[in-house]
Design an enzyme around this catalytic site. Structure first.
Site, mmCIF file in Angstrom:
data_model
loop_
_atom_site.group_PDB
_atom_site.id
_atom_site.type_symbol
_atom_site.label_atom_id
_atom_site.label_comp_id
_atom_site.label_asym_id
_atom_site.label_seq_id
_atom_site.Cartn_x
_atom_site.Cartn_y
_atom_site.Cartn_z
ATOM 1 N N TYR A 184 43.399 12.134 42.050
ATOM 2 C CA TYR A 184 43.509 11.365 40.806
ATOM 3 C C TYR A 184 43.707 12.264 39.587
ATOM 4 O O TYR A 184 43.876 11.767 38.476
ATOM 5 C CB TYR A 184 42.229 10.544 40.566
ATOM 6 C CG TYR A 184 42.122 9.308 41.407
ATOM 7 C CD1 TYR A 184 42.090 9.399 42.796
ATOM 8 C CD2 TYR A 184 42.042 8.056 40.821
ATOM 9 C CE1 TYR A 184 41.978 8.265 43.573
ATOM 10 C CE2 TYR A 184 41.934 6.916 41.594
ATOM 11 C CZ TYR A 184 41.903 7.030 42.965
ATOM 12 O OH TYR A 184 41.790 5.902 43.725
ATOM 13 N N LYS A 201 35.925 13.865 54.111
ATOM 14 C CA LYS A 201 36.832 13.983 55.258
ATOM 15 C C LYS A 201 37.022 15.483 55.524
ATOM 16 O O LYS A 201 38.131 16.008 55.606
ATOM 17 C CB LYS A 201 38.154 13.261 54.904
ATOM 18 C CG LYS A 201 39.133 13.130 56.029
ATOM 19 C CD LYS A 201 38.763 12.082 57.038
ATOM 20 C CE LYS A 201 39.758 12.102 58.190
ATOM 21 N NZ LYS A 201 39.305 11.428 59.390
ATOM 22 N N ASP A 222 36.113 7.985 57.378
ATOM 23 C CA ASP A 222 36.582 6.859 58.207
ATOM 24 C C ASP A 222 35.416 6.229 58.962
ATOM 25 O O ASP A 222 35.296 5.013 59.060
ATOM 26 C CB ASP A 222 37.729 7.265 59.154
ATOM 27 C CG ASP A 222 37.597 8.665 59.716
ATOM 28 O OD1 ASP A 222 36.673 9.383 59.305
ATOM 29 O OD2 ASP A 222 38.398 9.035 60.583
ATOM 30 N N ASP A 225 36.827 5.149 45.668
ATOM 31 C CA ASP A 225 37.607 3.974 45.299
ATOM 32 C C ASP A 225 37.704 3.017 46.498
ATOM 33 O O ASP A 225 37.476 1.811 46.377
ATOM 34 C CB ASP A 225 39.011 4.431 44.869
ATOM 35 C CG ASP A 225 39.621 3.507 43.838
ATOM 36 O OD1 ASP A 225 38.944 2.572 43.403
ATOM 37 O OD2 ASP A 225 40.786 3.724 43.463
#
Ligand code: NAP
Length: 420
Positions: free
Chosen positions: A163, A230, A284, A308
């Protein structure tokens, strides 16, 4: 009175500024609070939020306290007033000067030249923590069997990650230059027509965010903090976030925190009541865990993009985006805003749920230590939902609900306020 000279806005003549004193905010009885109406459904939900917040403050403090609202501009309304400037200096200055403010959603065209105004406000003001509490209200429709188990607070890093805005279009001179540089210096193979985005994750910003999440968990007696990343794939960005999180926990908060391994190795599998567990989950897997075992998660600390995704997924579990509040907080400056966007198809229809922004207002009152007023809103909102008098989103799939407009829903909440 102001530290800034404003070009096109005038500060209310009555009211006093919230100030900072000894690292604490000092809130007068009549604080001036800037607000941005916002684009799209901002025109529906912002007046509803103001009505509810005004009513609860008046009721809780018998008229002794009163917010002096100060309209400032961003988005389409700003562009009209400031000759095409969507985020005028006046607005940024007011957010800084008055410490606490609240905003409706702002539109961001996809793939156009304009970057997100929301992201810009967070980055320019260094509002590094996006805080999004997610809890269930009785009788709200949920795809879960046990939605009452959802009670989490997401701390999302607000200034970095993909972002940050370091992005160049495929085939642009800049993207080609970067691809050539990487090939020459590091022998990387990237297709020549690729768009390029950069994902910076720094130790400083990660630790600032994680520190805020841990402090919150300690102050609020929460059970656990989960670092979501991740890192198995993006080792030096998301993986580093995890490593820095554990490092910070050990160096600054070892009195309060234990790891999951500690629970088994030192405490026989039983978490002691006076300790908070710090753990981590791969992103995930986390999206699965919040559905299958929500009771195991409490405070979450994560980076911008994961945060988000998690916010909207969790919002869906407790009634949707119409119920999802949020805050962007730096060291002191705070801008409260709903999780959702401008929902343009509903704009001006007096139809959407203002609960998201009203609950953001509740977070604002808590930040100001006006808990007597914030509790009135929570109780009234709970009561209104139980009565089945709700907006379209909460009436959907609920038997015998009476569908109210945005403004009537705000009136119903105000009617249900009782002094506690
Ligand atoms: P959105 O505005 O969040 O709306 C998506 C859907 O969420 C709506 O169609 C509606 O679902 C539901 N929803 C949102 N707010 C609701 C409310 N108050 N009450 C009831 N339901 C609500 O997402 P979007 O359409 O993808 O984004 C539109 C624009 O907003 C974009 O320009 C985006 O960049 C911007 N945006 C701004 C912010 C911000 O200001 N912080 C945040 C996110 C997005 P149903 O139609 O299924 O009922």
């Amino acid at each position: 009175m102001g530290i800034f000279k404003y070009e096109k806005i005038t500060c209310p003549a009555i009211g006093t500024k919230i100030t900072l004193e000894n690292e604490k905010i000092n809130v007068p009885n009549n604080p001036i609070i800037p607000f941005i109406t916002g684009d799209g459904i901002g025109i529906d939900i912002t007046p509803a939020m103001k009505d509810v917040i005004n009513a609860c403050v008046a009721k809780a403090y018998n008229g002794e306290k009163k917010i002096q609202w100060f309209e400032i501009f961003a988005g389409e309304k700003a562009a009209e007033k400031y000759n095409g400037d969507f985020l005028p200096k006046d607005t940024l200055n007011a957010i800084q000067e008055f410490v606490v403010s609240i905003k409706g959603p702002l539109a961001t065209p996809i793939g156009g030249g304009m970057r997100s105004l929301n992201v810009a406000i967070r980055q320019i003001m260094n509002l590094y923590a996006c805080i999004r509490p997610v809890r269930y209200f009785d009788f709200v429709n949920s795809p879960l069997k046990n939605p009452e188990a959802v009670n989490m607070v997401i701390f999302r890093e607000n200034t970095e990650d993909v972002y940050a805005g370091h992005e160049w279009a495929g085939n642009s001179t800049q993207a080609k230059k970067i691809i050539e540089f990487l090939a020459k210096e590091f022998n990387t193979k990237i297709r020549p027509d690729s768009g390029i985005g950069i994902k910076p994750i720094s130790e400083k910003a990660s630790k600032n965010l994680i520190r805020k999440a841990i402090q919150f968990a300690i102050e609020q007696n929460r059970q656990s903090i989960t670092l979501v990343h991740k890192g198995n794939i993006m080792k030096f960005t998301e993986g580093a976030f995890k490593t820095w999180g554990y490092e910070l926990a050990e160096n600054e908060f070892s009195k309060y925190l234990i790891t999951e391994d500690d629970v088994w190795e030192k405490y026989n599998g039983e978490q002691p009541k006076d300790k908070i567990v710090i753990k981590d989950r791969i992103a995930d897997n986390m999206l699965q865990q919040i559905l299958t075992k929500p009771e195991e998660y409490d405070v979450i600390a994560t980076m911008n993009l994961n945060g988000d995704y998690l916010s909207d997924a969790l919002a869906a579990q407790v009634g949707g985006l119409g119920m999802a509040p949020g805050a962007n907080i730096g060291d002191f400056t705070a801008v409260f805003e709903a999780t959702h966007g401008t929902a343009p198809k509903y704009a001006g229809k007096d139809m959407v749920n203002p609960g998201s922004l009203i609950l953001s207002g509740v977070m604002m009152l808590e930040y100001m230590n006006w808990e007597k007023a914030s509790k009135l809103v929570i109780n009234a909102l709970e009561k209104t939902i139980v009565q089945g008098t709700v907006t379209y989103d909460l009436a959907r799939n609920r038997d015998n609900a009476i569908k109210l407009s945005t403004s009537d829903y705000a009136k119903a909440i105000i009617k249900n306020m009782e002094v506690i």
